[in-house]
Write an enzyme that holds these catalytic residues in place. Structure first.
Site, PDB file in Angstrom:
ATOM      1  N   ARG A   1      43.821  56.305  58.713  1.00 29.84           N
ATOM      2  CA  ARG A   1      42.992  56.404  57.508  1.00 29.84           C
ATOM      3  C   ARG A   1      41.945  55.304  57.493  1.00 29.84           C
ATOM      4  O   ARG A   1      42.245  54.154  57.773  1.00 29.84           O
ATOM      5  CB  ARG A   1      43.877  56.320  56.267  1.00 29.84           C
ATOM      6  CG  ARG A   1      44.888  57.452  56.265  1.00 29.84           C
ATOM      7  CD  ARG A   1      45.676  57.552  54.990  1.00 29.84           C
ATOM      8  NE  ARG A   1      46.617  58.673  55.115  1.00 29.84           N
ATOM      9  CZ  ARG A   1      47.489  59.022  54.193  1.00 29.84           C
ATOM     10  NH1 ARG A   1      47.540  58.352  53.056  1.00 29.84           N
ATOM     11  NH2 ARG A   1      48.299  60.050  54.377  1.00 29.84           N
TER      12      ARG A   1
ATOM     13  N   ARG B   1      48.501  48.864  52.618  1.00 26.45           N
ATOM     14  CA  ARG B   1      47.400  49.796  52.865  1.00 26.45           C
ATOM     15  C   ARG B   1      46.784  49.462  54.213  1.00 26.45           C
ATOM     16  O   ARG B   1      46.136  48.425  54.368  1.00 26.45           O
ATOM     17  CB  ARG B   1      46.360  49.654  51.754  1.00 26.45           C
ATOM     18  CG  ARG B   1      45.313  50.737  51.716  1.00 26.45           C
ATOM     19  CD  ARG B   1      44.354  50.514  50.566  1.00 26.45           C
ATOM     20  NE  ARG B   1      44.993  50.696  49.265  1.00 26.45           N
ATOM     21  CZ  ARG B   1      45.103  51.867  48.646  1.00 26.45           C
ATOM     22  NH1 ARG B   1      44.618  52.949  49.202  1.00 26.45           N
ATOM     23  NH2 ARG B   1      45.680  51.950  47.479  1.00 26.45           N
TER      24      ARG B   1
ATOM     25  N   GLU C   1      53.830  53.559  45.216  1.00 25.40           N
ATOM     26  CA  GLU C   1      54.112  54.849  45.839  1.00 25.40           C
ATOM     27  C   GLU C   1      54.703  54.709  47.244  1.00 25.40           C
ATOM     28  O   GLU C   1      54.130  54.072  48.115  1.00 25.40           O
ATOM     29  CB  GLU C   1      52.807  55.649  45.914  1.00 25.40           C
ATOM     30  CG  GLU C   1      52.942  56.964  46.651  1.00 25.40           C
ATOM     31  CD  GLU C   1      51.583  57.623  46.900  1.00 25.40           C
ATOM     32  OE1 GLU C   1      50.683  57.471  46.057  1.00 25.40           O
ATOM     33  OE2 GLU C   1      51.436  58.281  47.949  1.00 25.40           O
TER      34      GLU C   1
ATOM     35  N   SER D   1      55.172  61.074  48.397  1.00 28.84           N
ATOM     36  CA  SER D   1      54.367  61.953  47.597  1.00 28.84           C
ATOM     37  C   SER D   1      54.763  63.341  48.048  1.00 28.84           C
ATOM     38  O   SER D   1      54.895  63.586  49.240  1.00 28.84           O
ATOM     39  CB  SER D   1      52.909  61.668  47.930  1.00 28.84           C
ATOM     40  OG  SER D   1      52.082  62.406  47.097  1.00 28.84           O
TER      41      SER D   1
ATOM     42  N   ARG E   1      55.106  51.999  55.102  1.00 28.51           N
ATOM     43  CA  ARG E   1      55.043  51.273  53.836  1.00 28.51           C
ATOM     44  C   ARG E   1      56.425  50.979  53.258  1.00 28.51           C
ATOM     45  O   ARG E   1      56.607  50.025  52.505  1.00 28.51           O
ATOM     46  CB  ARG E   1      54.205  52.060  52.821  1.00 28.51           C
ATOM     47  CG  ARG E   1      53.942  51.265  51.553  1.00 28.51           C
ATOM     48  CD  ARG E   1      53.247  52.083  50.495  1.00 28.51           C
ATOM     49  NE  ARG E   1      51.803  52.080  50.623  1.00 28.51           N
ATOM     50  CZ  ARG E   1      50.986  52.671  49.739  1.00 28.51           C
ATOM     51  NH1 ARG E   1      51.492  53.309  48.697  1.00 28.51           N
ATOM     52  NH2 ARG E   1      49.680  52.636  49.915  1.00 28.51           N
TER      53      ARG E   1
END
Length: 421
Positions: free
Chosen positions: A258, A273, A345, A348, A386
RNA sequence: GGAGACGUCGCAUAGUCCGGCCGAGUGCACCACCCUGCUAAGGUGGAGUCCCCGCAAGGGGACCGAGGGUUCAAAUCCCUCCGUCUCCGCCA
């Protein structure tokens, strides 16, 4: 893509859905008009084409003067057909982009509003308390020499890292635990390509709102996927699949990429992140009637993971305005991050109903000999890099070591504590 | 990287040279029925996907790897792309 029939029959339903997302209602009218124009163009073309086909057959049989006469009329017809066909192509293009601009229909009960309007469904586990100072995962990781940001940056730039020693093992153990859970529930493991063609990226909806997020290799016109969802959804594209024996469930393991454009200055510390991480992803192809139940099942498997790892978490029902284009409902499982005293988070899971499958053309045949119907697709995280953040911080000890949850120990050669060597 | 062959309705193939009678034949598999009777064979029929019009019955259109072109007309001729296979070369 939204069901065009629904658009024609009940535009108000779609408008209501757009309202709850905070999006423009007028998109519906634009799409309706484009759809009508498209059908009109098709009808005009087909009438001309049918005439041309009939006369064409006569031309083949005729000869002499009769043939010349027929040729003259049909020549004129031919140019008309070409023009009509060009108009169809235009109208089709316009209709598909107008229809494509509509996000998925939100499921009833999803909270309206933006990011802050989520509803907490439940909080589970005990929020850990610490006698002394709480260290964040980066400090813990560096002290134990299992996470090396500095060298990550040296080699690849910001938001890159090395997992080292027990850190690397911990990530693999987490993946294997997730794989175990997935296998117990009938998922078929897939290790997918992480470079995909434009049409697959487009079909999964990541070139829309997320286009800035995606790495693109210009030389080869291939995209690096930010989640294996892309390849898993593309796996059955243009296929009629058999769901009579139950849903098709896949668990994909891949490295995810990403760009994190637009998140400058956000979560710059540690590995919350990052540009590259590992993710184990569940993906279900299922009869639309069973999609909502499957959604609950996916969350429950995620919760099972978090619970077995001793993490405190909450499950939230994400608000309509914060849903992706493809999602009709999304649940996030957020783990307690001690250094931030906040839930963040970790997973998801989205129910995309038939939105994705229409675009990717994945269908099934509900009744033997009956017609085909689009399937429902759902996806959800089972483990990612994460998670190490929550694990390291939650299980940190006053002496700087970190306890390894019992369920992970078998995958780490029995290691129960990560301590500085 | 070099040379060649090929891509047709679930699978296997015919058709492409010489454009219309080919949305497309045959075999296998599939479905229904018949016959027979017994873990087989035979007979008849049916079956693809997508779209448009229609309450429906039905009618029409598109699809021969994809996209263009030539033509009144393209599975068939031309171009581009994608893919597969074979041989040679190179290489982890």
């Amino acid at each position: 893509m939204i069901d065009p029939q629904l658009l024609r029959d009940s535009p108000d339903v779609i408008k209501a859905s757009l309202r709850s997302r905070g999006a423009q209602e007028s998109l519906v009218d634009t799409a309706l008009q484009a759809d009508a124009a498209r059908r009109e163009a098709i009808a005009a073309f087909e009438t001309l084409r049918a005439e041309q086909n009939v006369i064409g057959k006569d031309v083949a049989k005729a000869s002499g003067a009769e043939k010349d006469a027929l040729l003259a009329t049909v020549k004129e017809l031919s140019t008309q057909v070409k023009e009509a066909s060009a108009r169809v192509a235009e109208a089709e293009e316009a209709a598909s982009s107008a229809l494509g601009a509509l996000p998925n229909l939100v499921i009833e009960g999803v909270p309206a509003g933006g990011e802050e309007n989520f509803v907490t469904l439940r909080e589970v586990g005990t929020i850990p308390t610490f006698a002394g100072e709480v260290k964040d995962h980066l400090e813990i990781g560096e002290a134990l020499d299992i996470l090396d940001m500095e060298r990550g940056v040296k080699v690849s730039g910001s938001r890159f890292y090395f997992l080292k020693g027990a850190g690397a093992l911990l990530e693999m153990a987490l993946t294997q635990l997730g794989m175990k859970v997935a296998l117990e529930n009938g998922f078929v493991p897939l290790i997918p390509p992480t470079l995909v063609k434009p049409e697959i990226m487009q079909g999964t909806g990541f070139l829309g709102e997320h286009s800035a997020e995606v790495y693109h290799l210009g030389e080869d016109d291939l995209y690096l996927t930010g989640t294996s969802e892309v390849a898993l959804a593309g796996y059955h594209s243009d296929e009629i699949i058999d769901l009579t024996k139950g849903p098709l469930r896949y668990v994909g393991l891949s490295t995810c990429y990403r760009r994190e454009a637009g998140s400058y200055g956000k979560d710059t510390r540690g590995i919350i992140r990052v540009h590259q991480f590992q993710k184990l992803e569940m993906f279900s192809y299922i009869d639309p009637a069973d999609a909502e139940a499957e959604h609950e099942r996916l969350v429950s498997w995620q919760e099972q993971m978090l619970q077995s790892l001793g993490l405190a978490y909450r499950v939230i029902d994400v608000a309509a305005g914060d849903l992706g284009t493809s999602a009709a409902r999304k649940y996030d499982v957020e783990a307690w991050i001690p250094s931030q005293s906040a839930y963040r988070e970790l997973t998801s899971t989205s129910n995309c109903t038939t939105f994705q499958s229409r675009r990717l053309n994945v269908r099934h045949r509900p009744d033997k000999g009956g017609s085909t119907e689009p399937v429902a697709t759902l996806n959800g995280t089972l483990a990612t890099t994460r998670w190490l953040v929550a694990l390291l911080e939650t299980h940190q000890q006053p002496d700087g070591s970190v306890l390894v949850p019992e369920v992970l120990q078998p995958f780490m050669g029995g290691l129960s504590v990560i301590s500085a060597s």
